[in-house]
Design a protein around this motif. Sequence first.
Motif, PDB file in Angstrom:
ATOM      1  N   TRP A 154      53.289  40.421  41.894  1.00  0.00           N
ATOM      2  CA  TRP A 154      52.435  39.466  41.116  1.00  0.00           C
ATOM      3  C   TRP A 154      51.330  39.578  40.400  1.00  0.00           C
ATOM      4  O   TRP A 154      50.824  40.627  41.923  1.00  0.00           O
ATOM      5  CB  TRP A 154      52.011  37.941  42.138  1.00  0.00           C
ATOM      6  CG  TRP A 154      53.388  37.425  43.088  1.00  0.00           C
ATOM      7  CD1 TRP A 154      53.696  37.953  43.819  1.00  0.00           C
ATOM      8  CD2 TRP A 154      54.462  36.849  42.095  1.00  0.00           C
ATOM      9  NE1 TRP A 154      55.231  37.280  44.483  1.00  0.00           N
ATOM     10  CE2 TRP A 154      55.033  36.251  42.623  1.00  0.00           C
ATOM     11  CE3 TRP A 154      54.187  35.516  41.111  1.00  0.00           C
ATOM     12  CZ2 TRP A 154      56.693  35.708  42.885  1.00  0.00           C
ATOM     13  CZ3 TRP A 154      55.337  34.759  40.733  1.00  0.00           C
ATOM     14  CH2 TRP A 154      56.789  34.647  41.597  1.00  0.00           C
ATOM     15  N   LEU A 155      50.802  39.045  39.270  1.00  0.00           N
ATOM     16  CA  LEU A 155      49.512  39.442  39.633  1.00  0.00           C
ATOM     17  C   LEU A 155      48.529  38.129  39.215  1.00  0.00           C
ATOM     18  O   LEU A 155      49.196  37.358  38.196  1.00  0.00           O
ATOM     19  CB  LEU A 155      49.652  40.620  37.499  1.00  0.00           C
ATOM     20  CG  LEU A 155      48.588  41.172  37.071  1.00  0.00           C
ATOM     21  CD1 LEU A 155      48.537  42.623  36.780  1.00  0.00           C
ATOM     22  CD2 LEU A 155      47.703  40.161  36.615  1.00  0.00           C
ATOM     23  N   ALA A 156      47.184  37.992  39.878  1.00  0.00           N
ATOM     24  CA  ALA A 156      46.787  37.086  39.555  1.00  0.00           C
ATOM     25  C   ALA A 156      45.147  37.325  39.084  1.00  0.00           C
ATOM     26  O   ALA A 156      45.272  38.513  39.156  1.00  0.00           O
ATOM     27  CB  ALA A 156      46.758  36.512  40.794  1.00  0.00           C
ATOM     28  N   VAL A 157      44.978  36.745  37.473  1.00  0.00           N
ATOM     29  CA  VAL A 157      43.399  36.913  37.553  1.00  0.00           C
ATOM     30  C   VAL A 157      42.748  36.403  37.393  1.00  0.00           C
ATOM     31  O   VAL A 157      42.903  34.300  37.902  1.00  0.00           O
ATOM     32  CB  VAL A 157      43.768  37.286  36.182  1.00  0.00           C
ATOM     33  CG1 VAL A 157      42.666  37.462  35.172  1.00  0.00           C
ATOM     34  CG2 VAL A 157      44.499  37.942  34.914  1.00  0.00           C
ATOM     35  N   VAL A 158      41.556  36.463  38.160  1.00  0.00           N
ATOM     36  CA  VAL A 158      40.153  35.379  38.401  1.00  0.00           C
ATOM     37  C   VAL A 158      39.300  35.631  38.036  1.00  0.00           C
ATOM     38  O   VAL A 158      38.797  36.749  37.234  1.00  0.00           O
ATOM     39  CB  VAL A 158      39.729  35.518  40.573  1.00  0.00           C
ATOM     40  CG1 VAL A 158      39.379  34.862  41.435  1.00  0.00           C
ATOM     41  CG2 VAL A 158      41.610  35.900  41.083  1.00  0.00           C
ATOM     42  N   ASP A 159      38.895  34.178  37.724  1.00  0.00           N
ATOM     43  CA  ASP A 159      37.666  34.294  36.838  1.00  0.00           C
ATOM     44  C   ASP A 159      36.316  33.507  37.472  1.00  0.00           C
ATOM     45  O   ASP A 159      37.029  32.326  38.239  1.00  0.00           O
ATOM     46  CB  ASP A 159      38.015  33.582  35.924  1.00  0.00           C
ATOM     47  CG  ASP A 159      36.415  33.720  34.814  1.00  0.00           C
ATOM     48  OD1 ASP A 159      36.111  34.891  34.096  1.00  0.00           O
ATOM     49  OD2 ASP A 159      35.671  32.976  34.911  1.00  0.00           O
ATOM     50  N   VAL A 160      35.087  33.604  38.222  1.00  0.00           N
ATOM     51  CA  VAL A 160      34.468  32.762  38.928  1.00  0.00           C
ATOM     52  C   VAL A 160      33.767  31.951  37.700  1.00  0.00           C
ATOM     53  O   VAL A 160      33.069  31.649  36.422  1.00  0.00           O
ATOM     54  CB  VAL A 160      32.613  33.166  39.715  1.00  0.00           C
ATOM     55  CG1 VAL A 160      32.209  32.615  39.664  1.00  0.00           C
ATOM     56  CG2 VAL A 160      33.420  34.850  40.145  1.00  0.00           C
ATOM     57  N   ASP A 161      33.232  30.347  38.030  1.00  0.00           N
ATOM     58  CA  ASP A 161      33.313  29.126  37.565  1.00  0.00           C
ATOM     59  C   ASP A 161      32.039  28.925  37.318  1.00  0.00           C
ATOM     60  O   ASP A 161      31.563  29.280  38.279  1.00  0.00           O
ATOM     61  CB  ASP A 161      33.651  28.350  38.034  1.00  0.00           C
ATOM     62  CG  ASP A 161      35.763  28.147  37.734  1.00  0.00           C
ATOM     63  OD1 ASP A 161      36.741  28.596  36.791  1.00  0.00           O
ATOM     64  OD2 ASP A 161      36.327  27.126  39.072  1.00  0.00           O
ATOM     65  N   HIS A 162      31.782  29.063  35.766  1.00  0.00           N
ATOM     66  CA  HIS A 162      30.165  28.600  35.693  1.00  0.00           C
ATOM     67  C   HIS A 162      29.207  29.750  35.819  1.00  0.00           C
ATOM     68  O   HIS A 162      27.735  29.619  36.822  1.00  0.00           O
ATOM     69  CB  HIS A 162      29.845  27.032  36.216  1.00  0.00           C
ATOM     70  CG  HIS A 162      30.634  25.958  35.347  1.00  0.00           C
ATOM     71  ND1 HIS A 162      31.005  25.999  34.122  1.00  0.00           N
ATOM     72  CD2 HIS A 162      31.540  25.424  36.208  1.00  0.00           C
ATOM     73  CE1 HIS A 162      31.581  24.609  34.257  1.00  0.00           C
ATOM     74  NE2 HIS A 162      31.859  24.002  35.524  1.00  0.00           N
TER      75      HIS A 162
END
Length: 348
Positions: free
Chosen positions: A203-211
């Motif tokens: 699996w590949l997951a992309v994480v982004d910090v909100d605001h």
Amino acid sequence: MDSLLKHMVDMTGHRDHAMLDISVISAVQELARASQARVLTIANVRGQLFVRPRAAVGAGSPARMVELADPSNPGEPIASFPALAACIARHESNADAIDAEGNHTLWMPIWIGDKADTCLEIVNPTPYTSDTIHTIGGVVSVYRNFQNLLDYSERDSLTGLLNRKTFDDQLAKMLHSSGEQEAVSLPPGETERRHHHEEEKQWLAVVDVDHFKHVNDKFGHLYGDEVLILIANLLQSSFRAQDRVFRFGGEEFVVLLRSTTLENAKKIIDRFRINVEQHDFPQVGKVTVSVGFTSISAYDAPVVVLGRADQALYYAKSHGRNMSCHYDELVSSGQLQTIESNDTAEFF
């Protein structure tokens, strides 16, 4: 001396940790005339140390990387190796023991600062001379220094996570591994094993910090950097030892999850998301992340895999944030349309 120089040249000619491991155990096995040599990983799992083999070579057989049958298995507790456990606890350079068959095992941890997450293990039917230990110690020093150089080139300077440059190679390896798994054929009638095999994927997951821009604007970049460092720590503690975590730059991270089911992938990803949500960030307070993830298939190009995960992330960001979304579920439910281009991605 010629053999030692040859091994030194071979070791320092690699730009890959796996090939460096192969080179060092080939060198120590030959120089010590050992019956077996291994590179061991020492992993800290919830405060407990475990030992698992990473590469191995035997007398008369080629060196090879060791793949665990169960990737989620952290290995054997270090208590199973009392001499090694005592050596690690006392920060010593080596330890040896004799087993019931009279074989002599020499352990040489690779100390980087006050931490050793790699160890060489050499097994011989006869005792080690001081000259042999001295020679192997020199090889270990070269191995440690070159491992440091590889780590420096592969890691993000702020968070210590693997960097974008390293990601392409790791993803290529996972795609190759996925292709080998998909090529496995089982005898007719073994439907239960086939079903289990098909469930376990990469699996590949992309994480982004909100605001995150708001964090930088309100508290300044120093606190923004601290948030990224703490997020990186939570990524490392929330995911498993066999998974790989990367910082892509800015507030974006990518995780490669190895060999697990969709249900487990969801649990692991949500565990991380909740850990971030519940963490108290100094001065900043509460921070959340959004995650998009997808399965990895050997038939897909890397840009397509990244694009799918990023589309799922974009959906999470535009539907409330602090969520994890699975690309295939979004497509099957009609919430996303299948597109093979990477229109929403920020990676390229």
